[in-house]
Scaffold this active site. Structure first.
Site, mmCIF file in Angstrom:
data_model
loop_
_atom_site.group_PDB
_atom_site.id
_atom_site.type_symbol
_atom_site.label_atom_id
_atom_site.label_comp_id
_atom_site.label_asym_id
_atom_site.label_seq_id
_atom_site.Cartn_x
_atom_site.Cartn_y
_atom_site.Cartn_z
ATOM 1 C CB CYS A 62 49.857 31.373 37.478
ATOM 2 S SG CYS A 62 48.131 31.028 37.943
ATOM 3 C CE LYS A 120 50.836 34.976 35.681
ATOM 4 N NZ LYS A 120 49.940 35.071 36.864
ATOM 5 C CD GLU A 174 51.020 33.970 40.200
ATOM 6 O OE1 GLU A 174 51.068 34.888 39.369
ATOM 7 O OE2 GLU A 174 50.120 33.093 40.203
#
Length: 632
Positions: A168, A114, A45
């Site tokens: 994530c 995200k 990330e």
């Protein structure tokens, strides 16, 4: 290469807030991955800035340096068709998004924002970023071009690979975006992460990746930020994981100081066809997605993945006692239900001193233990014939004696001779008639004994024999409950070994395992077995391998051949593997009529050939198409 793709999870050496240095490490890893025929490589990330840059991500200088670093990477990968997935902070509509940027051949294919932003304890992502939730079917401006942007992006190569990307915390959410990606065709998921190290967290993280790959029926490639990240408040270990359908194929050593990546060859063709065989997958909710066509990626020249030669046998890392105990419990409780429902407390079983009848007897014995029934109500009948040797008969007798069951001996030679006379068959002609008369005589004795004592005939034939039709129709093909019918020969051997822990029968089990597999229907020679089953139909370990790949996901014959060559390496050459695979295909098709009317029996593993449960096939289907595919 039969649907295999090489994927990589990279952990680059990170310098926080220095995109130029990070780009240099990234470019080096990309070039190395391309040389190693990697189709797709994923990085952690916020790859270029470092995840722990924190509020510096709101600074114009850092974001400009990130853009410059991206330009450098694009220039260096123009001739590289490996797909690259980097973490990237992107501004759209005066909002900052934590994104995955997908690159190939110097082009930007898309940006995926995200969805779930952690904002608790040591994580404060909402200070800098906005969630990409709800962004679909749109584009964003980057480097003067309009680039696909949103959480609905999937990437497809026009063959077996369709992949999606999540970041994530997305994986840790109640409903990960990868669930929807998989339902809409993604069989490969990538995750760019920055998951810090806490005691035991890496174990949970691996379990999360592995189980998500199982839930999505996909391969899952995970990369997490490494030790170069800031240690002001927490430490990052650089965890890389590659899993496929519930199995972790590769995992790196954490806390490495250097830039590195791991690779694994994932079988995306297999995953696609497994989905076709699983009705629960097809019931998954579909919704509109934006599919981006990618250029062909490097084709691997050879699969660098260990192919398990014994797919039915639990892994060497599995707890053998627990796994075997579970198998026997399934068998035992299947039998208990059948017997209690029929108000029967006596079992009749033909015992030969071979593998199958041994397992059936041991599992029946376990059922009687569970219920507290008298072992003497297990009536084991040994039925010596023209080919029965002292070794097998003795093992059968000793096993029954040690288990405390009732043992009866019924000679079938005279019965068979009377039958030969009745049908005018010359007993010196050792044809299939000679053999089948004996097999049917034994079944008749078992059935009639069961009628006499009010018992249930326990079938002993295994899944390998069911697949090959290696049984006598209305002979050993028939029983009142087929206890071993979904356990292949290789697994039968594995489970029998488990019973060696019982000291009183350990030596007998050892000799049974060492005895050649044989129906003992042809006359023995000097008390030695002359009829070796595996010399006639081929090695059972090969047939079990063929059966698994043929049934589990409908593998093509040419793929089965390739995998078998790799799995068995120097043990069998290609000519012999092909010979036995040809025989397997022919017998599997021509013997379906036996499977269409087999007795009930418990499903133990993931594969069964019961016509009432797992397998429906016409008895007169032609095998020519499969043989041609193998020959070609």
């Amino acid at each position: 290469m039969f649907g295999y793709y090489r994927v990589a999870s990279a952990v680059n050496q990170t310098t926080v807030a220095n995109p130029a240095k990070n780009a240099k490490e990234v470019i080096s890893l990309i070039k190395e991955a391309h040389q190693k025929e990697v189709s797709v490589i994923v990085f952690p990330e916020l790859t270029l800035t470092g995840y722990t840059a924190s509020d510096l991500l709101l600074n114009q200088t850092l974001l400009q340096a990130q853009e410059d670093a991206l330009n450098k990477i694009l220039k260096n990968i123009k001739e590289i068709n490996t797909i690259v997935i980097l973490g990237y902070a992107h501004i759209e509509a005066d909002r900052l998004y934590n994104c995955a940027i997908v690159l190939q051949n110097g082009n930007i294919l898309g940006l995926v924002p995200k969805t779930y932003l952690p904002n608790k304890k040591e994580f404060y992502e909402k200070r800098q970023f906005v969630s990409g939730k709800g962004i679909v079917r749109t584009t964003t401006s980057l480097k003067g071009d309009e680039v696909p942007f949103g959480v609905d992006l999937l990437f497809n190569d026009g063959k077996d690979m369709t992949f999606g990307v999540e970041i994530c915390e997305d994986l840790w959410a109640v409903t990960p975006p990868s669930n929807h990606m998989a339902s809409n065709g993604a069989n490969l998921i990538f995750n760019l992460s920055a998951s810090n190290e806490l005691i035991g967290k890496h174990e949970y993280r691996e379990e999360l990746v592995r189980t998500q790959s199982a839930r999505c029926m996909a391969a899952y490639v995970y990369s997490s930020a490494g030790v170069g990240e800031s240690t002001t408040d927490t430490v990052y270990g650089g965890h890389a994981i590659i899993s496929e359908y519930g199995t972790t194929l590769k995992e790196n050593e954490r806390f490495r100081m250097d830039s590195h990546f791991i690779t694994a060859d994932v079988d995306l063709e297999r995953l696609r066809w497994l989905r076709l065989n699983e009705t629960s997958f097809s019931d998954g909710r579909r919704k509109p997605v934006s599919t981006i066509k990618v250029s062909p990626t490097p084709a691997i020249s050879a699969v660098e993945r260990e192919i398990n030669p014994m797919p039915f046998v639990p892994s060497q890392y599995a707890d053998k006692q627990a796994r075997c105990d579970e198998i026997v419990q399934i068998q035992a409780h299947g039998l208990i239900k059948r017997m209690t429902h029929a108000h029967i407390q006596k079992a009749v079983i033909g015992i030969s001193g071979g593998l199958d009848s041994t397992l059936a007897l041991l599992s029946t014995h376990r059922a009687f233990d569970i219920m507290g029934w008298d072992h003497k109500d297990i009536v084991a009948i040994t039925m010596p014939g023209f080919g029965t040797t002292t070794r097998t008969k003795s093992n059968a007798e000793k096993l029954c004696e040690r288990l405390g069951v009732t043992l009866k001996t019924v000679e079938i030679t005279n019965l068979s001779l009377n039958e030969f006379e009745a049908i005018e068959h010359d007993p010196s002609e050792h044809t299939v008639t000679y053999e089948n008369v004996q097999a049917r005589a034994r079944t008749s004795i078992l059935m009639n004994t069961a009628n006499k004592i009010g018992g249930l005939v326990i079938g002993t034939g295994d899944l390998s024999e069911v697949a090959l039709g290696w049984s006598t129709y209305n002979g050993d093909h028939m029983s009142m409950y087929a206890l071993n019918s979904s356990i292949p020969k290789t697994l039968v051997q594995y489970v029998i070994e488990y019973f060696k822990s019982e000291e009183k029968i350990a030596a007998i089990i050892d000799d049974i395992l060492a005895t050649p597999i044989s129906p003992e229907l042809l006359p023995h020679k000097e008390d030695e077995i002359v009829q070796h089953t595996e010399s006639i139909v081929g090695p059972y370990e090969l047939h079990d391998f063929f059966l698994y790949h043929f049934i589990k996901y409908g593998a093509k014959p040419e793929k089965i051949l390739y995998l078998a060559k790799k799995a068995f390496d120097i043990k069998y050459d290609e000519e012999h593997i092909k010979e036995w695979l040809t025989l397997f295909l022919k017998r599997f098709f021509t013997q379906q009529f036996k499977r269409s009317c087999i007795p009930d029996g418990p499903k133990v593993g993931t594969i069964s050939l019961s016509p009432r449960a797992d397998w429906r096939m016409p008895s007169d289907a032609d095998f020519e198409t499969w043989i041609k595919a193998l020959d070609n």
